[in-house]
Motif scaffolding. Structure first.
Motif, PDB file in Angstrom:
ATOM      1  N   GLY A 242       0.692  -1.271   0.025  1.00 10.72           N
ATOM      2  CA  GLY A 242      -0.271  -0.300   0.516  1.00 10.72           C
ATOM      3  C   GLY A 242       0.555   1.449   0.159  1.00 10.72           C
ATOM      4  N   ALA A 243       2.023   1.415  -0.101  1.00  9.84           N
ATOM      5  CA  ALA A 243       2.681   2.605   0.381  1.00  9.84           C
ATOM      6  C   ALA A 243       2.718   3.227  -1.912  1.00  9.84           C
ATOM      7  N   LYS A 244       2.283   4.458  -0.873  1.00  8.47           N
ATOM      8  CA  LYS A 244       1.547   4.983  -3.027  1.00  8.47           C
ATOM      9  C   LYS A 244       2.516   5.566  -3.697  1.00  8.47           C
ATOM     10  N   GLU A 245       2.177   5.893  -5.034  1.00  5.43           N
ATOM     11  CA  GLU A 245       3.461   6.621  -5.837  1.00  5.43           C
ATOM     12  C   GLU A 245       2.312   7.080  -6.689  1.00  5.43           C
ATOM     13  N   LEU A 246       2.465   9.172  -5.965  1.00  8.74           N
ATOM     14  CA  LEU A 246       1.473   9.158  -6.998  1.00  8.74           C
ATOM     15  C   LEU A 246       2.040  10.301  -8.251  1.00  8.74           C
ATOM     16  N   ALA A 247       1.657  10.661  -9.473  1.00 12.53           N
ATOM     17  CA  ALA A 247       1.765  10.773 -11.003  1.00 12.53           C
ATOM     18  C   ALA A 247       1.220  11.457 -11.520  1.00 12.53           C
ATOM     19  N   LYS A 248       1.872  12.601 -12.113  1.00  9.67           N
ATOM     20  CA  LYS A 248       1.130  13.637 -12.701  1.00  9.67           C
ATOM     21  C   LYS A 248       1.342  13.508 -14.784  1.00  9.67           C
ATOM     22  N   ASP A 249       1.338  12.255 -14.924  1.00  5.04           N
ATOM     23  CA  ASP A 249       1.659  12.209 -16.557  1.00  5.04           C
ATOM     24  C   ASP A 249       1.370  10.727 -16.792  1.00  5.04           C
ATOM     25  N   PHE A 250       1.667   9.795 -16.088  1.00  9.17           N
ATOM     26  CA  PHE A 250       1.414   8.028 -16.374  1.00  9.17           C
ATOM     27  C   PHE A 250       1.747   7.048 -15.334  1.00  9.17           C
ATOM     28  N   VAL A 251       1.547   6.157 -14.879  1.00 13.10           N
ATOM     29  CA  VAL A 251       1.524   4.952 -14.006  1.00 13.10           C
ATOM     30  C   VAL A 251       1.709   3.686 -14.443  1.00 13.10           C
ATOM     31  N   VAL A 252       2.840   3.158 -14.562  1.00 13.02           N
ATOM     32  CA  VAL A 252       3.121   1.283 -15.010  1.00 13.02           C
ATOM     33  C   VAL A 252       2.868   0.349 -14.040  1.00 13.02           C
ATOM     34  N   ALA A 253       2.377  -0.580 -13.963  1.00 17.69           N
ATOM     35  CA  ALA A 253       2.553  -2.460 -13.545  1.00 17.69           C
ATOM     36  C   ALA A 253       2.783  -2.874 -14.233  1.00 17.69           C
ATOM     37  N   GLY A 254       3.004  -4.182 -13.655  1.00 14.74           N
ATOM     38  CA  GLY A 254       3.375  -5.630 -14.262  1.00 14.74           C
ATOM     39  C   GLY A 254       4.203  -5.810 -15.215  1.00 14.74           C
ATOM     40  N   THR A 255       4.290  -7.150 -15.456  1.00 11.31           N
ATOM     41  CA  THR A 255       5.308  -7.241 -16.411  1.00 11.31           C
ATOM     42  C   THR A 255       6.768  -6.729 -17.448  1.00 11.31           C
ATOM     43  N   ALA A 256       5.845  -6.002 -17.792  1.00 10.89           N
ATOM     44  CA  ALA A 256       5.818  -5.500 -18.350  1.00 10.89           C
ATOM     45  C   ALA A 256       6.249  -3.941 -18.146  1.00 10.89           C
ATOM     46  N   SER A 257       6.830  -3.404 -17.145  1.00 15.19           N
ATOM     47  CA  SER A 257       6.728  -2.764 -16.871  1.00 15.19           C
ATOM     48  C   SER A 257       7.830  -1.501 -17.272  1.00 15.19           C
ATOM     49  N   GLU A 258       8.895  -2.044 -17.347  1.00 14.51           N
ATOM     50  CA  GLU A 258      10.028  -1.333 -17.688  1.00 14.51           C
ATOM     51  C   GLU A 258      10.123  -0.945 -19.354  1.00 14.51           C
ATOM     52  N   SER A 259       9.683  -2.049 -19.836  1.00 14.83           N
ATOM     53  CA  SER A 259       9.653  -1.568 -21.081  1.00 14.83           C
ATOM     54  C   SER A 259       8.324  -0.337 -21.530  1.00 14.83           C
ATOM     55  N   LEU A 260       7.165  -0.306 -20.923  1.00  9.08           N
ATOM     56  CA  LEU A 260       6.137   0.568 -20.637  1.00  9.08           C
ATOM     57  C   LEU A 260       7.149   1.802 -20.356  1.00  9.08           C
ATOM     58  N   TYR A 261       7.731   1.945 -19.335  1.00  5.73           N
ATOM     59  CA  TYR A 261       8.240   3.281 -18.775  1.00  5.73           C
ATOM     60  C   TYR A 261       8.501   3.952 -19.706  1.00  5.73           C
ATOM     61  N   GLY A 262       9.565   3.335 -20.644  1.00  8.47           N
ATOM     62  CA  GLY A 262      10.451   3.716 -21.684  1.00  8.47           C
ATOM     63  C   GLY A 262       9.910   4.288 -22.883  1.00  8.47           C
ATOM     64  N   ALA A 263       8.594   3.303 -23.138  1.00  7.52           N
ATOM     65  CA  ALA A 263       7.106   4.041 -24.387  1.00  7.52           C
ATOM     66  C   ALA A 263       6.686   4.880 -23.856  1.00  7.52           C
ATOM     67  N   CYS A 264       6.112   4.914 -23.036  1.00  8.90           N
ATOM     68  CA  CYS A 264       5.231   6.225 -21.733  1.00  8.90           C
ATOM     69  C   CYS A 264       6.444   7.926 -22.070  1.00  8.90           C
ATOM     70  N   GLU A 265       7.611   7.111 -21.840  1.00 11.46           N
ATOM     71  CA  GLU A 265       8.277   8.049 -21.566  1.00 11.46           C
ATOM     72  C   GLU A 265       8.947   8.984 -23.302  1.00 11.46           C
ATOM     73  N   SER A 266       8.362   8.152 -24.056  1.00  7.18           N
ATOM     74  CA  SER A 266       9.245   8.929 -25.093  1.00  7.18           C
ATOM     75  C   SER A 266       7.874   9.562 -26.218  1.00  7.18           C
ATOM     76  N   MET A 267       6.577   9.079 -25.716  1.00  4.26           N
ATOM     77  CA  MET A 267       5.318   8.961 -26.292  1.00  4.26           C
ATOM     78  C   MET A 267       4.716  10.896 -25.506  1.00  4.26           C
ATOM     79  N   PHE A 268       4.593  10.243 -24.457  1.00  5.62           N
ATOM     80  CA  PHE A 268       3.489  11.314 -23.659  1.00  5.62           C
ATOM     81  C   PHE A 268       3.921  12.800 -23.627  1.00  5.62           C
ATOM     82  N   LYS A 269       2.291  13.656 -23.540  1.00  7.20           N
ATOM     83  CA  LYS A 269       2.689  14.435 -23.514  1.00  7.20           C
ATOM     84  C   LYS A 269       1.652  15.241 -23.039  1.00  7.20           C
TER      85      LYS A 269
END
Length: 228
Positions: free
Chosen positions: A151-178
């Motif tokens: 239950g340790a919360k992590e707040l964000a103002k752009d995107f959040v990810v979870a799961g086994t694909a989280s590492e590749s999701l971080y990279g994709a979201c950081e490059s695509m998010f506006k």
């Protein structure tokens, strides 16, 4: 800071993984999952893959990982599939009690605190889940957060990810998010990020499930992806 809240999960990875009979895997990765939530201009989107597996064996290709709490509040649950379903049932029960007592729906911030408390309550024998919460709060302001299995919360103002694909999701979201994307652009962005990320993770995939939520409507779409 994004990975700081997941320190307890890494501890469990090291200790539970060693004593399990899951081979080289760990209990959080047993069924495989990919979850992402992303904010736009007075809207948000939450997406997941559709695969349910037992390590490398695929069991189902239409498994639900995103659940609707009320019309503008959703939760996605990554981790051990049996624990995610049990946790979801407990959260629905607690939300219905709140609705009966208060005669109103929970705000996203309140619901995040509830999820955190329910998880922390079981900290000595935790649910092996990583929740992703997304909703519209006051003045239609989008709210997203994730947390670890206690239950340790992590707040964000752009995107959040979870799961086994989280590492590749971080990279994709950081490059695509506006910032301040309109609804359709947000849908396209989160869909491309999800599909490109699960192609790099052998434990998740088989298409995607996306909810796009605005103050006036909720749009649900199924994505087709690689079926291998």
């Amino acid at each position: 800071m994004r990975r700081k809240a997941l320190a307890f999960d890494h501890f469990l990875h090291l200790n539970v993984g060693k004593c399990s009979n899951f081979g080289s895997g760990v209990i959080f990765e047993y069924n495989g999952s990919a979850l992402v939530a992303m904010v736009g201009k007075n809207c948000f989107a939450i997406a997941s893959d559709r695969r349910l597996g037992v390590q490398l064996q695929t069991i189902a290709t239409d498994f639900q990982k995103i659940y609707r709490i009320h019309h503008t509040l959703f939760i996605g649950l990554a981790g051990l599939a049996t624990d995610t379903q049990t946790l979801y049932q407990r959260l629905v029960f607690r939300h219905k009690l709140y609705h009966l007592r208060e005669e109103r729906d929970m705000k996203p911030e309140t619901f995040a605190s509830l999820v955190s408390a329910v998880l922390y309550e079981k900290r000595f024998g935790p649910y092996f889940c990583q929740p992703v919460i997304a909703g519209l709060g006051d003045d239609d302001k989008p709210f997203i957060c994730t947390m670890d299995s206690i239950g340790a919360k992590e707040l964000a103002k752009d995107f959040v990810v979870a799961g086994t694909a989280s590492e590749s999701l971080y990279g994709a979201c950081e490059s695509m998010f506006k910032p301040d994307m309109e609804a359709e652009e947000l849908f396209e962005t989160i869909s491309q990020a999800l599909i490109s990320s699960v192609d790099r993770d052998c434990l998740s995939g088989w298409g995607g499930h996306v909810y796009l939520v605005t103050p006036t409507e909720v749009t649900e779409r199924i994505l087709k992806g690689r079926m291998d």
